[in-house]
Each structure stands twice: as C-alpha cells, then as structure tokens.
Design an enzyme around this catalytic site. Structure first.
Site, PDB file in Angstrom:
ATOM      1  N   ASP A   9       1.062  -1.100  -0.198  1.00 32.00           N
ATOM      2  CA  ASP A   9      -0.014  -0.067   0.079  1.00 32.00           C
ATOM      3  C   ASP A   9       0.962   1.207   0.061  1.00 32.00           C
ATOM      4  O   ASP A   9       1.397   1.433   1.079  1.00 32.00           O
ATOM      5  CB  ASP A   9      -0.902   0.135   1.243  1.00 32.00           C
ATOM      6  CG  ASP A   9      -1.831   1.108   1.374  1.00 32.00           C
ATOM      7  OD1 ASP A   9      -1.666   2.026   0.391  1.00 32.00           O
ATOM      8  OD2 ASP A   9      -2.608   1.226   2.299  1.00 32.00           O
ATOM      9  N   ILE A  10       0.932   1.828  -1.045  1.00 33.82           N
ATOM     10  CA  ILE A  10       1.885   3.096  -1.339  1.00 33.82           C
ATOM     11  C   ILE A  10       1.536   4.176  -0.275  1.00 33.82           C
ATOM     12  O   ILE A  10       2.669   5.058   0.097  1.00 33.82           O
ATOM     13  CB  ILE A  10       1.470   3.796  -2.587  1.00 33.82           C
ATOM     14  CG1 ILE A  10       2.967   4.504  -3.048  1.00 33.82           C
ATOM     15  CG2 ILE A  10       0.423   4.591  -2.820  1.00 33.82           C
ATOM     16  CD1 ILE A  10       2.912   4.764  -4.496  1.00 33.82           C
ATOM     17  N   ASN A  23      -7.326  12.247 -10.910  1.00 36.74           N
ATOM     18  CA  ASN A  23      -8.270  12.482 -11.885  1.00 36.74           C
ATOM     19  C   ASN A  23      -8.059  14.140 -12.331  1.00 36.74           C
ATOM     20  O   ASN A  23      -7.497  14.692 -11.348  1.00 36.74           O
ATOM     21  CB  ASN A  23      -9.587  12.090 -11.842  1.00 36.74           C
ATOM     22  CG  ASN A  23     -10.343  12.706 -10.612  1.00 36.74           C
ATOM     23  OD1 ASN A  23     -10.323  13.793 -10.460  1.00 36.74           O
ATOM     24  ND2 ASN A  23     -10.603  11.847  -9.841  1.00 36.74           N
ATOM     25  N   GLY A  31      -9.694   3.899  -5.959  1.00 35.57           N
ATOM     26  CA  GLY A  31      -8.454   3.369  -6.295  1.00 35.57           C
ATOM     27  C   GLY A  31      -7.403   3.944  -5.155  1.00 35.57           C
ATOM     28  O   GLY A  31      -7.732   4.467  -3.996  1.00 35.57           O
ATOM     29  N   VAL A  32      -6.041   4.339  -5.883  1.00 36.14           N
ATOM     30  CA  VAL A  32      -5.001   4.709  -4.912  1.00 36.14           C
ATOM     31  C   VAL A  32      -5.247   6.267  -4.452  1.00 36.14           C
ATOM     32  O   VAL A  32      -4.883   6.691  -3.526  1.00 36.14           O
ATOM     33  CB  VAL A  32      -3.809   4.643  -5.794  1.00 36.14           C
ATOM     34  CG1 VAL A  32      -3.536   5.534  -6.869  1.00 36.14           C
ATOM     35  CG2 VAL A  32      -2.585   4.571  -4.620  1.00 36.14           C
ATOM     36  N   ASP A  33      -5.928   6.796  -5.382  1.00 40.32           N
ATOM     37  CA  ASP A  33      -6.524   8.329  -5.070  1.00 40.32           C
ATOM     38  C   ASP A  33      -7.248   8.403  -3.952  1.00 40.32           C
ATOM     39  O   ASP A  33      -7.102   9.220  -2.805  1.00 40.32           O
ATOM     40  CB  ASP A  33      -6.910   8.849  -6.320  1.00 40.32           C
ATOM     41  CG  ASP A  33      -7.437  10.352  -6.386  1.00 40.32           C
ATOM     42  OD1 ASP A  33      -6.785  11.166  -5.371  1.00 40.32           O
ATOM     43  OD2 ASP A  33      -8.112  10.825  -7.109  1.00 40.32           O
ATOM     44  N   SER A 121      -2.937   4.465 -14.325  1.00 40.43           N
ATOM     45  CA  SER A 121      -3.669   4.189 -15.445  1.00 40.43           C
ATOM     46  C   SER A 121      -4.437   2.434 -15.122  1.00 40.43           C
ATOM     47  O   SER A 121      -4.904   2.124 -16.114  1.00 40.43           O
ATOM     48  CB  SER A 121      -3.402   4.501 -16.786  1.00 40.43           C
ATOM     49  OG  SER A 121      -3.473   5.851 -16.801  1.00 40.43           O
ATOM     50  N   GLY A 123      -5.815   0.683 -13.103  1.00 39.90           N
ATOM     51  CA  GLY A 123      -6.970   0.308 -12.113  1.00 39.90           C
ATOM     52  C   GLY A 123      -8.125   0.726 -12.632  1.00 39.90           C
ATOM     53  O   GLY A 123      -8.721   0.133 -13.990  1.00 39.90           O
ATOM     54  N   TYR A 125      -8.834   3.198 -14.881  1.00 40.50           N
ATOM     55  CA  TYR A 125      -8.625   3.483 -16.287  1.00 40.50           C
ATOM     56  C   TYR A 125      -8.366   2.358 -17.079  1.00 40.50           C
ATOM     57  O   TYR A 125      -8.170   2.809 -18.328  1.00 40.50           O
ATOM     58  CB  TYR A 125      -7.645   4.813 -15.959  1.00 40.50           C
ATOM     59  CG  TYR A 125      -7.928   6.124 -15.710  1.00 40.50           C
ATOM     60  CD1 TYR A 125      -9.604   6.270 -15.449  1.00 40.50           C
ATOM     61  CD2 TYR A 125      -7.027   7.262 -15.654  1.00 40.50           C
ATOM     62  CE1 TYR A 125      -9.798   7.619 -14.759  1.00 40.50           C
ATOM     63  CE2 TYR A 125      -7.544   8.376 -15.252  1.00 40.50           C
ATOM     64  CZ  TYR A 125      -8.902   8.506 -14.804  1.00 40.50           C
ATOM     65  OH  TYR A 125      -9.522   9.915 -14.293  1.00 40.50           O
TER      66      TYR A 125
END
Ligand code: AR6
Length: 171
Positions: A9-10, A23, A31-33, A121, A123, A125
C-alpha cells in the site's frame, strides 16, 4: 537513478514523495487516489482546492503533474498526476509516459530524492497491467532526473510478480 519494485500500500511508504494516480478534478476518487486522500487527511484536499482555484480552473490535464503536501502520510509530498484512460483504438501511451516524466520533473523541482509510484492508469482507467509496467519501467529508466531512487509499488502479489518478469525481460 535506481529503480526498485515493491509490493504493498503506497500510502504507507516513507519516501520524500509518493505519486497519486489522480483525476482532472484533483479532489479525490477511488483506487489509490481515494486511499491517499483518506490516509492523508484534510490538508491534501485543501491544497488541491487552492490549486484548482489558482492554477487549474479547468482541472489538471492528462499527463501533467503537480505536488501538494502529504498531510498525515509518512511521505513529505504527494505528486498528483492524471493518467489516460485505456482505449483499444487510440494509442495514448505517450500520455502515460508523460505522467512518469512530469512527476520526476516535479520531484526535481521540490527536491525529492526518493519517489514511489503506483501503476498509473492500471486500475479504474483499465490500462492492461503488463503494458502499464513496460511504460512505467522504460520511462523511468530513460528520464534524466536528480531523483536517486524510484520505487514502483505494485498493490497485489500477482501484479508484483508480473512486474518482476517484465523487469527481467527488459534488463
Ligand atoms: N497502493 C498502491 N497501489 C494501489 C493502491 C494503494 N493503496 N490502491 C490501488 N492501487 P487506480 P487509475 C493500484 O484505479 O487506473 C480514481 O478514481 C491499483 O491496483 O488507483 O489511474 C482516480 O480518482 C492499480 O494497479 O488509478 C481516477 O478517477 C493502480 O494502483 C482514476 O481512479 C492504479 O489504479 C484513476 O485510475
């Protein structure tokens, strides 16, 4: 620059900067965002709101990158970049490579020596994972930068194994 692969997990990475697969709105998403905004707290979204008002009234364009505080995260900065959505009929890989190049340029501007990247991109995307890894590793390997270490952080074990195979093939 050293390029490393890691799994996890970043948001837990203790580096100068972590990159966010954001985005255009810069105001969060899935997602990660979503994970970065949840773990980083209000400070990130507040700075993103100011960036939207001052620098990016129309949103951050695809392929570009911008840094904010990392709020409560162990990293010092978050570098937000917007990847392209996958399309079968249009080759958008130059925009995907641009995400890695512009993120490194922003890292140089803020003086970040260690940077962790998610697989932009790949995930929501829908970019095919193997090609996303090829684009990431080849772009990181060919971009001039003062960054010392770039870590490509793969979220799950199968994607991490795939990245190891791709890296071995590219070596
Ligand atoms: N740490 C590391 N990697 C992660 C994490 C995490 N915590 N969570 C997911 N991944 P995605 P995109 C991986 O969807 O495709 C958002 O809604 C995930 O497994 O996060 O660029 C934004 O707001 C995948 O391999 O980003 C945008 O609207 C990779 O990170 C849109 O999604 C990227 O998946 C961006 O889509």
């Amino acid at each position: 620059m050293d390029i490393e692969l890691a799994q996890g997990d970043i948001t837990t990475w203790r580096v100068d900067a972590i990159v966010n697969a954001a985005n255009h709105t810069l105001l969060g998403g899935g997602g990660v965002d979503g994970a970065i905004h949840r773990a980083g707290g209000r400070a990130i979204v507040e700075e993103c709101r100011l960036l939207r008002a001052d620098r990016y009234p129309e949103g951050l364009p695809t392929g570009e990158a911008v840094a904010t505080t990392a709020g409560d995260l162990p990293a010092r900065w978050v570098i937000h970049t917007v990847g392209p959505t996958w399309a079968k009929t249009t080759d958008k890989s130059e925009l995907l490579r641009s995400c890695y190049r512009t993120s490194l340029a922003v890292a140089d501007e803020i003086g970040a020596a260690t940077v962790a990247f998610p697989l932009v991109s790949a995930g929501v995307y829908r970019w095919p994972k193997e090609d996303a890894i090829v684009q990431a590793l080849t772009t990181l390997g060919s971009t001039p930068t003062a960054v010392r270490t770039a870590t490509l952080v793969l979220y799950d074990e199968p994607t991490y194994r795939l990245a190891e195979q791709v890296a071995a093939r590219l070596a």
